[in-house]
Write a protein that holds these residues in place. Structure first.
Motif, short mmCIF file in Angstrom:
data_model
loop_
_atom_site.label_atom_id
_atom_site.label_comp_id
_atom_site.label_asym_id
_atom_site.label_seq_id
_atom_site.Cartn_x
_atom_site.Cartn_y
_atom_site.Cartn_z
N MET A 1 0.83 -1.07 -0.03
CA MET A 1 -0.15 0.10 0.06
C MET A 1 0.95 1.21 -0.03
N PRO A 2 0.67 2.15 -1.08
CA PRO A 2 1.56 3.38 -0.98
C PRO A 2 1.22 4.43 0.08
N LEU A 3 2.24 5.17 0.51
CA LEU A 3 2.14 5.94 1.52
C LEU A 3 1.13 7.35 0.99
N GLN A 4 0.31 7.60 2.08
CA GLN A 4 -0.50 8.61 1.61
C GLN A 4 0.12 10.05 2.11
N MET A 5 0.74 10.58 1.18
CA MET A 5 1.45 11.87 1.71
C MET A 5 0.91 13.08 0.81
N GLN A 6 0.70 14.25 1.35
CA GLN A 6 0.20 15.40 0.87
C GLN A 6 1.32 16.44 0.78
#
Length: 123
Positions: A1-6
């Protein structure tokens, strides 16, 4: 699962944060962050993105297009209206225009007052 970065901030090194913030504020219309000072200034962008400017002692401006002093960052802006008029206004505000223009009539490469290259192109 990819990181959720903003993405929340982009920061440019420079010798005078308030002066560079003023250049970009006049160019973009973004609001100066209320806690801006001589060491760090910021502009509040869309969707919470902050464009920051941090003071660096002995700052060396990028030497684009050669890489004697690497550019390290290149910002692109879309503009409405005439590319030539936008370029003229940015030059009035203190931007520079390198001789090397790789994009022909599609875009212009300019440098901000601290030497960072950036492009403008039509929407």
């Amino acid at each position: 699962m990819p990181l959720q970065m903003q993405l929340v901030a982009i920061t440019l090194d420079c010798p005078d944060p308030l002066a560079l913030a003023a250049f970009y504020q006049q160019a973009t219309g973004l609001e100066l962050h209320p806690k801006s000072d001589a060491d760090f200034a910021g502009l509040n962008g869309e969707h919470g993105l902050l464009i920051g400017f941090q003071r660096v002692d002995d700052y060396r401006a990028p030497s684009w297009p050669d890489q004697i002093v690497p550019q390290q960052l290149h910002i692109c802006f879309k503009i409405e209206g005439c590319l030539g008029e936008a370029e003229a206004r940015l030059l009035e505000l203190g931007a520079g225009k390198p001789d090397h223009q790789p994009h022909g009539d599609k875009a212009r490469v300019l440098t901000d007052p601290a030497g960072h290259p950036f492009c403008i192109s039509r929407l």
